[in-house]
Design a protein around this motif. Structure first.
Motif, PDB file in Angstrom:
ATOM      1  N   TYR A 105       0.625  -1.173   0.078  1.00 40.11           N
ATOM      2  CA  TYR A 105       0.080   0.065  -0.077  1.00 40.11           C
ATOM      3  C   TYR A 105       0.971   1.132  -0.081  1.00 40.11           C
ATOM      4  CZ  TYR A 105      -3.200  -3.536   1.699  1.00 40.11           C
ATOM      5  OH  TYR A 105      -3.939  -4.896   1.846  1.00 40.11           O
ATOM      6  N   ALA A 121      -7.214  -4.171   1.042  1.00 42.73           N
ATOM      7  CA  ALA A 121      -7.412  -2.945   0.094  1.00 42.73           C
ATOM      8  C   ALA A 121      -9.026  -2.736   0.210  1.00 42.73           C
ATOM      9  CB  ALA A 121      -7.011  -3.308  -1.365  1.00 42.73           C
ATOM     10  N   ILE A 129      -3.610   0.946  -2.255  1.00 40.64           N
ATOM     11  CA  ILE A 129      -3.202  -0.219  -2.963  1.00 40.64           C
ATOM     12  C   ILE A 129      -2.248   0.364  -4.322  1.00 40.64           C
ATOM     13  CG2 ILE A 129      -4.996  -0.608  -4.544  1.00 40.64           C
ATOM     14  CD1 ILE A 129      -4.519  -3.593  -4.198  1.00 40.64           C
TER      15      ILE A 129
END
Length: 611
Positions: A105, A121, A129
């Motif tokens: 991320y 996510a 992400i």
């Protein structure tokens, strides 16, 4: 990742696309994602085969035969062991280096991979992400790790790729970012459906694996089916349409219903064992005081020891399912395989290796089912080996991944017959309920209530005018990890890594007096940008980092008055929605999050409908 001029050209040429209705936009995007994923997954498969052929050339045979070949001298044995460990060292190092430089991320020091990264996510980090990380890790690091003997699956691996590609489309077309979660799920479904030859089941799987309750999120299933079917259609252009396993003698008799139920009971403790070993391994490697990029190396070297003792534990393991079907495994080898496969997978993935857990779950389930059938045959009960390999796969996958419905559909798709639908369903659902404490994916949450995807839906605004902030806190002060002034950055990050969706942590003196707060999110950003060097980790302590200047909420504040802090947060706001709640006497009461408001709302709804 995409040059700005090229991006502008794409967006300009798509002017007419933006003027379509939302329904047609989403349909076309699902179609485009399916085509893109089909190509990417084909590239992944091609790269994996290249890596496997490369390892075959180095060893001059396949991995299993290389380890099992006769050793005439001590020198032969040393050469074999050295070559195995060197290959695994390389596989682990590549994963470690990619983990260091390409975070799951963007802006967050959180290392997740495969299906777990996609779930994370969806349930909280969809804004962060990284498509670049997903593509590079999946196309480079994962094929190398699996080819050199890493015990990991390809389905979870490509799910991360698909999620990243889905997110990439919303970067190309910012107009569609409101549907980013949908496109992430479409991409992940398409990837799994293509490589596992089960496009329908993969669509249901991604709707089900988001939560570890029995809740099925059907919001995006229709679009996922479009993406999955198209991706599979593209994939088979390059690799053909064929069965994943060659079943020849699947049969069903009424008594299989009862014996399938017994198998589900046997699956339960093994699924809990797998979950426990994996999570303990993850915790051990998180606490290990070595650089993060060397942790997969350590895991792979320990895996090498296992493969020297038991070579069948390496790789994905689908070839061994076919050997089971053909009856080429002795009964005494099967329990050893189950134990060593659990250990091998935990070391590979739990140490930070870029691989998935879906494939190993299917393989372990097949061995449980076959071992069960063989034992029953020895007791005079003529169970069909192939039938129980299939039931075992569905039952174990359901128990470990919390996916009772999709497990049945996917396993039915790969067998090509509905004959076992009744015992499959019974075993899958039973093992799910019995194994509910088995959690492989730390990003899974209980239900939609706990997912930030639904934080701004179903809110009764009028009722929130009568709710005080201090009355709905879940993370009260006594539940929060305490950071003390003398603790260094390594200790702070270790405590922060165990708490999903919590970024603000209280700092205390040695007398347990609150001093201020540390924002773990900002700390990770400073580390990533180089403002704080990793060389200084042992020297910098909490006393150097905490701040007293944080926006806080008074405990008696009415939630309705602060609801704007938690919903419709702009993408450009790096901070997650965490706010300290302070009592009238200045006492720290806890951290208020958007999910706490959702909890309060759903509890009220339950009372209204009489639950």
């Amino acid at each position: 990742m995409i040059p700005s001029k090229l991006l502008q050209a794409i967006q300009k040429s798509s002017f007419n696309f933006f003027h379509m209705s939302n329904k047609w936009q989403n349909f076309l995007m699902s179609l485009f994602i399916g085509i893109t994923i089909g190509l990417f997954v084909s590239i992944f498969t091609f790269f994996l085969r290249i890596m496997e052929n490369g390892v075959h050339l180095v060893l001059k045979t396949d991995f299993e035969n290389f380890i099992n070949r006769p050793r005439i001298t001590t020198g032969d044995w040393f050469q074999q062991v050295s070559l195995i460990l060197i290959l695994l060292f390389v596989g682990g190092l590549v994963s470690g280096v990619f983990n260091k430089y390409f975070k799951t991320y963007k802006g967050l020091q959180i290392n997740r991979f495969g299906t777990d990264a996609v779930i994370g996510a969806f349930n909280g980090y969809e804004k962060y992400i990284s498509p670049l990380s997903a593509i590079l890790k999946t196309l480079i690091a994962s094929p190398i790790l699996i080819a050199v003997g890493g015990s990991a699956g390809i389905e979870g691996t490509v799910a991360y790729l698909g999620g990243g590609v889905g997110a990439l489309y919303t970067k190309i077309f910012p107009h569609l970012k409101k549907n980013r979660r949908m496109f992430i799920i479409c991409g992940a479904s398409a990837s799994i459906g293509a490589v596992f030859h089960a496009p329908l089941g993969a669509s249901i799987y991604m709707a089900e694996v988001l939560y570890f309750s029995s809740e099925l999120d059907t919001s995006y299933v229709a679009h996922s089916i479009i993406s999955s079917v198209i991706a599979y259609a593209v994939y088979i252009i390059f690799f053909g349409h064929h069965a994943l396993f060659d079943f020849q003698n699947i049969t069903f008799i009424p008594s299989d219903i009862y014996y399938a139920l017994i198998l589900a009971l046997l699956v339960m403790p093994i699924s809990l064992l797998f979950s426990k070993v994996l999570n303990v391994t993850i915790d051990i490697f998180q606490d290990l005081h070595i650089p993060d990029y060397l942790k997969p190396v350590a895991g792979c070297l320990l895996l090498g020891v296992i493969l020297i003792l038991f070579p069948y534990a390496g790789g994905v393991g689908y070839n061994y399912i076919q050997k089971l079907i053909d009856g080429n495994f002795a009964i005494l080898v099967i329990p050893l395989f189950i134990v060593f496969k659990i250990l091998a997978t935990s070391l590979t993935v739990g140490s930070g290796g870029n691989g998935g857990l879906f494939g190993p779950s299917v393989v372990i389930g097949a061995f449980i089912g076959s071992g069960y059938a063989i034992i029953m045959q020895q007791l005079g009960i003529p169970l069909n080996n192939e039938t129980y390999i299939v039931i075992g796969m569905a039952a174990f996958l359901s128990a470990t991944e919390n996916t009772p419905i999709s497990s049945v559909i996917m396993i039915t798709e790969i067998t090509g017959t509905y004959e076992l639908l009744i015992p499959l369903s019974l075993a899958s659902v039973t093992s799910f309920f019995l194994g509910k404490k088995a959690v492989l994916y730390r990003s899974q949450v209980e239900s939609r209530i706990d997912s930030s995807a639904y934080q701004d839906k179903y809110l009764d605004m009028e009722q929130l005018k009568h709710v005080r902030a201090k009355d709905i806190i879940f993370l009260t002060a006594n539940k929060m990890p305490r950071i003390y002034l003398h603790e260094n950055i390594e200790a702070i990050l270790e405590k922060a890594s165990r708490n999903v969706m919590v970024q603000l942590y209280p700092v205390y003196s040695k007398n347990d007096e609150l001093q201020g707060f540390i924002d773990a999110h900002l700390l990770r950003k400073d580390i990533q940008s180089g403002i704080i060097s990793t060389d200084l980790f042992p020297l910098i302590i909490a006393q150097d980092l905490y701040s007293v200047e944080y926006y806080h909420i008074e405990g008696d504040t009415i939630v309705y008055d602060i609801i704007s802090l938690f919903i419709n947060v702009d993408d450009n706001l790096a901070e997650l929605e965490n706010y300290p709640v302070i009592g009238q006497d200045g006492e720290f009461l806890g951290i208020l999050r958007s999910v706490d408001i959702m909890h309060q709302q759903f509890k009220r709804f339950d009372k209204l409908i009489g639950k």
